[in-house]
Scaffold this active site. Sequence first.
Site, PDB file in Angstrom:
ATOM      1  N   LYS A  20       0.830  -1.200   0.000  1.00  0.00           N
ATOM      2  CA  LYS A  20       0.000   0.000   0.000  1.00  0.00           C
ATOM      3  C   LYS A  20       0.871   1.259   0.000  1.00  0.00           C
ATOM      4  O   LYS A  20       0.648   2.192  -0.771  1.00  0.00           O
ATOM      5  CB  LYS A  20      -0.881  -0.026   1.252  1.00  0.00           C
ATOM      6  CG  LYS A  20      -1.580   1.262   1.558  1.00  0.00           C
ATOM      7  CD  LYS A  20      -1.994   1.285   3.029  1.00  0.00           C
ATOM      8  CE  LYS A  20      -2.635   2.605   3.387  1.00  0.00           C
ATOM      9  NZ  LYS A  20      -3.957   2.774   2.781  1.00  0.00           N
ATOM     10  N   ASN A 116     -15.266  -8.850   2.190  1.00  0.00           N
ATOM     11  CA  ASN A 116     -15.166  -7.393   2.240  1.00  0.00           C
ATOM     12  C   ASN A 116     -14.102  -6.862   1.277  1.00  0.00           C
ATOM     13  O   ASN A 116     -13.659  -5.727   1.392  1.00  0.00           O
ATOM     14  CB  ASN A 116     -14.890  -6.928   3.671  1.00  0.00           C
ATOM     15  CG  ASN A 116     -16.139  -7.082   4.529  1.00  0.00           C
ATOM     16  OD1 ASN A 116     -17.253  -6.946   4.043  1.00  0.00           O
ATOM     17  ND2 ASN A 116     -15.959  -7.410   5.791  1.00  0.00           N
ATOM     18  N   SER A 421     -21.895  11.503  11.306  1.00  0.00           N
ATOM     19  CA  SER A 421     -20.536  12.038  11.336  1.00  0.00           C
ATOM     20  C   SER A 421     -20.445  13.382  10.616  1.00  0.00           C
ATOM     21  O   SER A 421     -21.155  13.626   9.639  1.00  0.00           O
ATOM     22  CB  SER A 421     -19.567  11.045  10.692  1.00  0.00           C
ATOM     23  OG  SER A 421     -19.947  10.775   9.376  1.00  0.00           O
ATOM     24  N   TRP A 549     -18.370  -6.782  10.004  1.00  0.00           N
ATOM     25  CA  TRP A 549     -17.115  -6.102   9.722  1.00  0.00           C
ATOM     26  C   TRP A 549     -16.026  -6.459  10.723  1.00  0.00           C
ATOM     27  O   TRP A 549     -15.027  -5.761  10.854  1.00  0.00           O
ATOM     28  CB  TRP A 549     -17.344  -4.584   9.626  1.00  0.00           C
ATOM     29  CG  TRP A 549     -18.144  -4.208   8.406  1.00  0.00           C
ATOM     30  CD1 TRP A 549     -18.448  -5.031   7.352  1.00  0.00           C
ATOM     31  CD2 TRP A 549     -18.738  -2.945   8.099  1.00  0.00           C
ATOM     32  NE1 TRP A 549     -19.201  -4.353   6.420  1.00  0.00           N
ATOM     33  CE2 TRP A 549     -19.390  -3.067   6.859  1.00  0.00           C
ATOM     34  CE3 TRP A 549     -18.787  -1.711   8.759  1.00  0.00           C
ATOM     35  CZ2 TRP A 549     -20.085  -2.017   6.254  1.00  0.00           C
ATOM     36  CZ3 TRP A 549     -19.472  -0.659   8.162  1.00  0.00           C
ATOM     37  CH2 TRP A 549     -20.119  -0.813   6.917  1.00  0.00           C
ATOM     38  N   HIS A 629     -29.996   3.372  10.237  1.00  0.00           N
ATOM     39  CA  HIS A 629     -29.554   3.929   8.961  1.00  0.00           C
ATOM     40  C   HIS A 629     -28.911   2.826   8.119  1.00  0.00           C
ATOM     41  O   HIS A 629     -28.211   1.968   8.636  1.00  0.00           O
ATOM     42  CB  HIS A 629     -28.546   5.054   9.195  1.00  0.00           C
ATOM     43  CG  HIS A 629     -27.747   5.398   7.971  1.00  0.00           C
ATOM     44  ND1 HIS A 629     -28.308   6.062   6.911  1.00  0.00           N
ATOM     45  CD2 HIS A 629     -26.468   5.139   7.625  1.00  0.00           C
ATOM     46  CE1 HIS A 629     -27.388   6.193   5.964  1.00  0.00           C
ATOM     47  NE2 HIS A 629     -26.269   5.642   6.374  1.00  0.00           N
ATOM     48  N   GLU A 653     -30.103   5.716   1.929  1.00  0.00           N
ATOM     49  CA  GLU A 653     -29.519   6.374   0.772  1.00  0.00           C
ATOM     50  C   GLU A 653     -30.476   6.236  -0.398  1.00  0.00           C
ATOM     51  O   GLU A 653     -30.876   5.135  -0.729  1.00  0.00           O
ATOM     52  CB  GLU A 653     -28.196   5.685   0.430  1.00  0.00           C
ATOM     53  CG  GLU A 653     -27.692   6.071  -0.922  1.00  0.00           C
ATOM     54  CD  GLU A 653     -26.353   5.447  -1.246  1.00  0.00           C
ATOM     55  OE1 GLU A 653     -25.548   5.247  -0.334  1.00  0.00           O
ATOM     56  OE2 GLU A 653     -26.149   5.164  -2.421  1.00  0.00           O
ATOM     57  N   HIS A 682     -21.568  11.430  -1.552  1.00  0.00           N
ATOM     58  CA  HIS A 682     -20.335  10.830  -2.060  1.00  0.00           C
ATOM     59  C   HIS A 682     -19.615  11.736  -3.041  1.00  0.00           C
ATOM     60  O   HIS A 682     -18.538  11.432  -3.502  1.00  0.00           O
ATOM     61  CB  HIS A 682     -20.634   9.477  -2.709  1.00  0.00           C
ATOM     62  CG  HIS A 682     -21.256   8.526  -1.735  1.00  0.00           C
ATOM     63  ND1 HIS A 682     -22.616   8.417  -1.582  1.00  0.00           N
ATOM     64  CD2 HIS A 682     -20.708   7.683  -0.832  1.00  0.00           C
ATOM     65  CE1 HIS A 682     -22.876   7.538  -0.636  1.00  0.00           C
ATOM     66  NE2 HIS A 682     -21.748   7.075  -0.161  1.00  0.00           N
TER      67      HIS A 682
HETATM   68  N1  GLN Z   1     -23.303   7.172  11.611  1.00  0.00           N
HETATM   69  C1  GLN Z   1     -22.339   6.831  10.628  1.00  0.00           C
HETATM   70  C2  GLN Z   1     -21.761   8.079  10.007  1.00  0.00           C
HETATM   71  O1  GLN Z   1     -22.447   9.034   9.865  1.00  0.00           O
HETATM   72  C3  GLN Z   1     -22.943   5.976   9.555  1.00  0.00           C
HETATM   73  C4  GLN Z   1     -21.916   5.530   8.554  1.00  0.00           C
HETATM   74  C5  GLN Z   1     -22.454   4.576   7.514  1.00  0.00           C
HETATM   75  O2  GLN Z   1     -23.617   4.570   7.220  1.00  0.00           O
HETATM   76  N2  GLN Z   1     -21.622   3.763   6.932  1.00  0.00           N
HETATM   77  O3  GLN Z   1     -20.630   8.129   9.614  1.00  0.00           O
HETATM   78 ZN    ZN Z   2     -24.529   5.344   5.342  1.00  0.00          ZN
END
Ligand code: GLN
Ligand code: ZN
Length: 748
Positions: A20, A116, A421, A549, A629, A653, A682
Amino acid sequence: MTIKTANLGFPRLGKKREWKKAIESYWAQKINKAELDQTLQDLHKEIINVQKDHHVDQIPAGDFSLYDHVLDTSLLFNIIPERFQGRPVDDELLFDIARGNKDHVASALIKWFNTNYHYIVPEWDNVSPKLNHNVLLEKFNFTKAQGVNAHPVILGPITYVALSKGGEQSFDEKVRTLLPLYNEVFESLTKAGAGYIQVDEPILVTDQANELQAITKEAYEFFNKETPSTQIVLQTYFERVDLSFVAQLPVCGLGLDFVHDNGYNLQQIKDGLFPKDKVLFAGIIDGRNVWAANIEEKKLLIETLQSYVNEIVIQPSSSLLHVPVTLGEETLDNSIRDGLSFATEKLDELYALKQLFNEQDDTLYNQLKEQFERFENQSFKQLEYDYDSVKSERTTPFKERKIVQDQVLNLPDLPTTTIGSFPQSREVRKYRADWKNNRISDEQYETFLQNEIKRWIDIQEEIGLDVLVHGEFERNDMVEFFGEKLNGFLVTKFGWVQSYGSRAVKPPIIYGDVKWTEPLTVKETLYAQSLTDKPVKGMLTGPVTILNWSFERVDIPKSEVQDQIALAINEEVLALEEAGIKVIQVDEPALREGLPLRSEYHEKYLDKAVHSFRLSTSSVLDSTQIHTHMCYSQFGQIIHAIKSLDADVISIETSRSHGDLIKDFEDITYDLGIGLGVYDIHSPRIPTEEEITVAINRALQEIDRSLFWVNPDCGLKTRQEDEVKEALNILVQSVEKIRQDNAVKQPN
Ligand code: GLN
Ligand code: ZN
């Protein structure tokens, strides 16, 4: 009968991610191409030598890649995305396809089966397939030159086409186009001395295999007819194959996974379906998890197999790409080390078995057996749980909970929020790293976090959002953060695995029973809440995602591990509630990707996932609003499970596929709270007010207004601060206009 050992692929990353670092230094123009090539060549040699030192009889050639083995196959056969065509096919082109350049977007990345790891999706639009520079032959010659027995590895035509997109031709036509090209490569390899060629066809373990039988047969019969001297081993992994079908293919060996097959591959062999004239390449050592093998069990498995087949090669169940390189660099307590086995240590396991069978030498075998037994009996694997005191369903139905929640929260029409976040600026990352490496004190770090939280609470208030978040600045990663704090998890120093390209992740290892011992997120959440009168949403990662994960333990059922995590998250949910937090979000972005490869297992998986989610969220008061989410937009087959989660609000999303998604939710009359991502996080692009208004109005035609929330697609941690502020301002302004328009329309 003596047995041989083989390997299917070794991690590219290097012990300390040298791979990497070299590639990224080259991208950053810190080293030149010659330096990159030299570093990678040294690393490649090192990888070959590790396998040689572990007495592997057959070492793979072609698994070592500059980015991704699927992309390598595309370049080999000149399957170049249209926008990148017309350039020399070299490493620069390879990097541009993978990463995009200033003129063109990169090719898509998709998860490699149920791992993954992500591969670069081949694009067939207007391609002119032909054999380019034969890189595989070069890699084969290079490997052999290190004085080892090597076998070339290549992704098979059926799987390659199945993983591609675009182009006018049918599936079968694409395969037929490739067959002569594969043939040319096979011939060159055989001429160069390849004993056999490992042709990977993992697509044959999926539900899709049935409809691909005719073309698979055609392909392998073609090879057999055109290059009869080429010895092909048809390699599968990650699930079972239909043995009665693959047994008929004119290949010299079959590679089967005996770890992730739910017992079916072995059963088919016991049923006498393995052809006597073929070599069995038995994947008996788990290639995608980090546990030391139960070596005695493996010995018995080999003995069983020996009574059904004439010739056996033992190997990992899949490429070792999915596990870290070595335990050698870790400082670990022996009680845990005993139970672990990374790529290098897995080669020891193969060697121990080979020695036992071929030389009647049981020294290494006994050592590994004792280690395994010690680990199995560790006390951290025998905790007690009281599941009965935790609810797995909310007693009050959503409609009634909602009335209570509306009173407590008193939110406006179309409430706005974010996913959790805020930007992880360079400064945030630097403070976290400094704190981890003891360069700053706990106090300094906490002061920094508080300042950052305060800054962002002020920003959110200023923008006018309705449900606020603390921003997740203390988290490196939404799973590792919890792994560091819960009992039963190990976070390694160098346990990296490739996720895509030069990106690596370090999944925590769940080695023992999972327990919550102290609050994980209460301090930051509460601090944020102390700064505002608006509700602050607590942010947690859900049990399904944490499990998916992480490297999970396998000595107890996966669902049990998941439930243990669920109990831990439930403790945290209750701790937040007790501290006065009224809205709590439990993220489950990995719920769908955890679906088993074979659909016959989907229902059971989803039931368990729903159960675990509910264990972690159902013991709260009616007035506590649970959010969840997910970051994807195709719910189709899992929509019923999503509804059964019984979350008060789900945010998802959708900005890239509005219509489709709403339809999924309409089809089952989803009647819980729902927040549709109204802009794509994104991309750095700032959405316009019009776009957001259109998105909201379109959704409101299908979804009950009183259930509707407005939010961005996903967390904002990868964005710049200015982008976030601007985008959220526009989001809130759009909502305010819609609220006003509505108030005018419906005077009361
Ligand atoms: N709560 C997380 C963030 O906002 C959710 C991240 C995600 O959906 N992968 O980063
Ligand atoms: Zn997300």
